[in-house]
Design a protein around this motif. Structure first.
Motif, short mmCIF file in Angstrom:
data_model
loop_
_atom_site.label_atom_id
_atom_site.label_comp_id
_atom_site.label_asym_id
_atom_site.label_seq_id
_atom_site.Cartn_x
_atom_site.Cartn_y
_atom_site.Cartn_z
N ILE A 80 0.84 -1.21 0.00
CA ILE A 80 0.00 0.00 0.00
C ILE A 80 0.87 1.25 0.00
O ILE A 80 0.57 2.24 -0.69
CB ILE A 80 -0.95 -0.01 1.22
N GLY A 81 1.97 1.21 0.77
CA GLY A 81 2.89 2.35 0.78
C GLY A 81 3.49 2.61 -0.59
O GLY A 81 3.58 3.76 -1.04
N LEU A 82 3.93 1.55 -1.28
CA LEU A 82 4.48 1.70 -2.63
C LEU A 82 3.43 2.24 -3.59
O LEU A 82 3.72 3.10 -4.43
CB LEU A 82 5.01 0.35 -3.13
N CYS A 83 2.21 1.73 -3.46
CA CYS A 83 1.12 2.20 -4.33
C CYS A 83 0.88 3.69 -4.14
O CYS A 83 0.88 4.46 -5.12
CB CYS A 83 -0.15 1.40 -4.03
N LEU A 84 0.69 4.12 -2.91
CA LEU A 84 0.41 5.54 -2.65
C LEU A 84 1.63 6.40 -2.94
O LEU A 84 1.48 7.56 -3.37
CB LEU A 84 -0.03 5.71 -1.19
#
Length: 761
Positions: free
Chosen positions: A227-231
């Motif tokens: 999720i961190g990489l996505c955002l």
């Protein structure tokens, strides 16, 4: 009693309404998306009989997060390698359909008196079909093993990526309020540059990081990291000037190439389902029944455009790609609907404040109607094809068949095509890296070095030297790396016809390399310095240290390729001791697509009456015209089984047949329910073409006399002769000049057969 935030109350209301409607829609076997939209209408402001969402601003934020996770999840299911495997037929079909329906949607909107932005977004809404609805219809009708179904799935893959690009273009037009050709071209080039750059950098760095951190990554940390990489990519994309949706999709597609892809997809699914439900419910909240009644005529016109426009344009695209008429009609009638992307595009326009509120009611109305018509369109496509054949002049039908046949002859000689693709890959990949390094050196390295060097000339020299040292491996690859494939070697040995064009290619890319260096130097010094000093010195250094530079580049390339193929390598290692050997060896063979014939994996029912009988006793080839390319038994695969081979319970058979042959044969085989066979065809079994000429001396020989079966350990599954196709010819068939012979067998032995033909010449 403590105070409960309105957001929690609204979420409770939304999710309860969504749960009830999805249960109902599951019961009546309809797409859940429509259920979410109806749930949104129920809790929306236009229905006073039920409780209504109070804080719409927070719901809109959650809905935007939902779109991000929907696109991130789509990227995880997507793969750039999957796009490459789609092939030319599906790509041409998709582009023709998208271009036609987008333009037609724009002019339809203008004809109804809509604004320019409303009309542009209408065209974008119509650009994609619904993967969910099509797969559901194919499952219910039992036609996922049909040959045209594979073309449809390929078109859907291409549509997904094109619609993402369309969303970026629409966002740019909406913000700038301009539609200039040069500006759009620059934006497209910029978009492609960043797409490829992010993909190359991501594949080079991310799989290595995940591999080294694998002992620390449990489910919780992997979910948080994903999720961190996505955002994070969402933030980067918006900073560069693109949409948040594009950033989410790109990060998903990068993670799709890693060994953690399945795990991430599994972990992210509940998050995607939750926020995705909120997004589609928020879409339903915008539906005004009075607006749907008011805009009933636009809904009708757009529905008709979707049904007929997408059907005709997709059929035309399939014909242009070289598909037979029947297959083209079936592909076209399968794609006549709009799907989830229509709501995402409509939401994008509304969030940017450039489209009208009635866009949503129109999208929902059209989606609902085309969802119900899709199964009937697919079901009656063969009957519609028969109707077309009856009214189509014989001359036209003959021309269509000749065109399809000519397209296959072009594919029969593909050495130059492979070599040109290899050169383009080398030039584009390394060119993008060099351009990125140039931007980094000018915007970051030079300002950083200003702290340590006072003179401008000294600063520029140091900046250039450091930059070119870093760029040296990629400059060498751009100017000197040769394609590493057999096609290049075969063409290079053909001195009479191929040396000249190959030398032109080599000279051209060296000129490109020189221009890159000259432009780079020109950004720091004058053009004279670039031409007279820097370029010759750079080329001299590349020549003197070419060996070391080549070794270093090969290490970089090797690491990139290992990361790129890590998922396939891990899957192969995992399956090496598994019963499911088919998933290692089998994949679709698009070479069979123009024949209306394809390879299908079917499992022997243990209760079938033919268990224990030999292929000679069964006589399936003689009775039904089908070929058995392999028998998979446990961990063993028998290629091109002979007449004495027996069938046993749970054997997997690779059966080559046309759709009509399979329709007759399937009840006889009594096959159990099948899944999508898009990944179940042996890698070591390939379909290749051989032209009967003076080199191989096959003219006048029968199939049996030619010995191809023994020499290639394969089968001749088709012969194309004078624009006619003979599927599964008998062993007494005699070869004639210029016959295009289709052979299925072991890759290595067929290649040796071709090499022996060239050596004899």
């Amino acid at each position: 009693m403590g105070h409960l935030p309105k957001l929690i109350e609204d979420l409770a209301l939304i999710l309860i309404a969504a749960a009830i409607t999805t249960l109902l829609f599951k019961r009546i076997k309809q797409p859940l998306v429509l259920g979410y939209i109806i749930a949104g209408f129920i809790v929306g402001p236009y229905l006073s009989l039920t409780p209504t969402v109070a804080d719409t601003a927070n719901i809109e934020t959650l809905a935007e997060i939902g779109v991000i996770f929907l696109l991130f999840s789509l990227g995880l299911e997507f793969s750039f390698k999957k796009l490459i495997r789609v092939g030319g037929a599906a790509s041409i079909t998709a582009f023709v359909e998208i271009i036609f329906i987008t333009i037609a949607g724009y002019f339809t909107g203008k004809a109804m008196g809509w604004s320019t932005m409303d009309s542009l977004f209408l065209g974008g809404m119509l650009a994609s079909s619904s993967t969910t609805i099509i797969i559901k219809a194919f499952d219910e009708l039992g036609i996922k093993t049909k040959q045209y179904a594979r073309v449809v799935f390929g078109v859907l893959v291409v549509e997904d990526i094109v619609v993402i690009l369309l969303m970026v273009m629409l966002s740019t037009v909406a913000v700038t309020k301009q539609f200039e050709g040069t500006e759009m071209l620059f934006m497209v080039v910029k978009l492609l540059f960043f797409l490829l750059l992010w993909f190359i950098a991501g594949i080079f760095l991310l799989p290595t990081f995940l591999k080294r951190a694998r002992t620390l990554l449990d489910e919780e940390t992997l979910l948080i990291l994903s999720i961190g990489l996505c955002l994070g990519m969402v933030v980067v994309a918006t900073q560069v000037g693109f949409s948040a949706e594009l950033g989410a999709f790109i990060m998903g597609s990068i993670l799709a190439e890693t060994t953690k892809a399945e795990k991430v997809e599994h972990l992210i699914k509940p998050v995607k389902d939750l926020f995705g439900a909120v997004f589609f419910v928020s879409v339903g909240m915008l539906i005004d029944p009075s607006a749907m009644v008011q805009y009933r005529w636009p809904i009708l016109w757009v529905t008709l455009l979707t049904l007929f426009g997408k059907c005709i344009s997709t059929t035309l695209g399939a014909l242009l790609s070289g598909q037979p008429l029947k297959q083209s009609v079936q592909v076209g009638m399968s794609m006549a609907q709009i799907g989830e992307f229509a709501f995402i595009v409509a939401a994008l326009g509304l969030s940017l404040g450039v489209t009208s509120d009635f866009i949503f009611p129109v999208a929902v109305g059209v989606s609902a109607i085309t969802t119900f018509t899709t199964p009937y369109m697919i079901k009656f496509s063969p009957a519609f094809y028969n109707f077309i054949v009856r009214i189509l002049p014989d001359k036209w039908e003959s021309k269509l068949n000749n065109y399809s046949s000519s397209a296959q002859k072009i594919q029969a000689e593909s050495n130059w095509k492979k070599v040109l693709k290899a050169y383009v890959s080398i030039v584009v990949t390394n060119g993008i890296i060099l351009l990125a390094l140039m931007l980094l050196s000018l915007r970051f390295l030079q300002p950083l070095l200003e702290k340590y060097f006072d003179g401008e000339i000294t600063l520029n020299i140091v900046t250039l030297v450091v930059s070119l040292i870093i760029a040296a491996p990629f400059l060498w690859a751009l100017m000197a790396k040769r394609p590493n494939n057999m096609s290049y070697k075969e063409l290079w040995l053909d001195r009479q016809y191929s040396h000249g064009p190959l030398l032109v290619l080599e000279i051209s890319r060296n000129i490109v390399g020189v221009l890159v260096v000259a432009f780079w130097v020109d950004q720091l010094f004058s053009g004279t310095v670039a031409i007279l000093v820097a370029v010759p010195v750079t080329i001299l250094v590349l020549v003197l240290f070419s060996k070391r530079i080549q070794i270093f580049y090969q290490r970089l390339e090797g690491r990139f390729l290992v990361n790129l193929n890590a998922r396939e390598i891990a899957a192969e290692e995992k399956n090496s001791s598994s019963d499911n050997i088919l998933r290692r060896h089998f994949k679709p063979q698009e070479e069979l697509s123009p024949w209306d014939a394809h390879m299908i994996d079917m499992e022997v029912n243990p209760l079938a009456g033919y268990v224990g009988k030999t292929l000679e006793e069964l006589g399936w080839r003689e009775k039904y015209g089908v070929n058995i390319a392999y028998i998979k038994r446990g961990d063993r695969i028998i290629y091109a089984p002979g007449r004495t081979s027996r069938l046993f319970p749970f054997d997997h058979l690779g059966i080559i047949a046309s759709d009509d042959q399979m329709q007759t044969f399937k009840p006889v085989f009594d096959v159990r329910e099948q899944t999508d066979n898009s990944e179940q065809i042996v890698e070591d079994i390939v379909v290749q073409k051989l032209v009967v000429d003076e080199h191989n001396k096959l003219k006048g020989l029968t199939i049996q006399q030619s010995g191809i079966r023994e020499r290639a350990n394969g089968l001749i599954i088709g012969i194309e002769r004078n624009n006619e196709r003979i599927i599964n010819p008998t062993s007494t068939t005699v070869f004639e000049w210029n016959d295009i012979v289709w052979i299925v067998g072991e890759r290595g032995k067929i290649q040796k057969l071709n090499e022996a033909s060239r050596d004899n010449s």
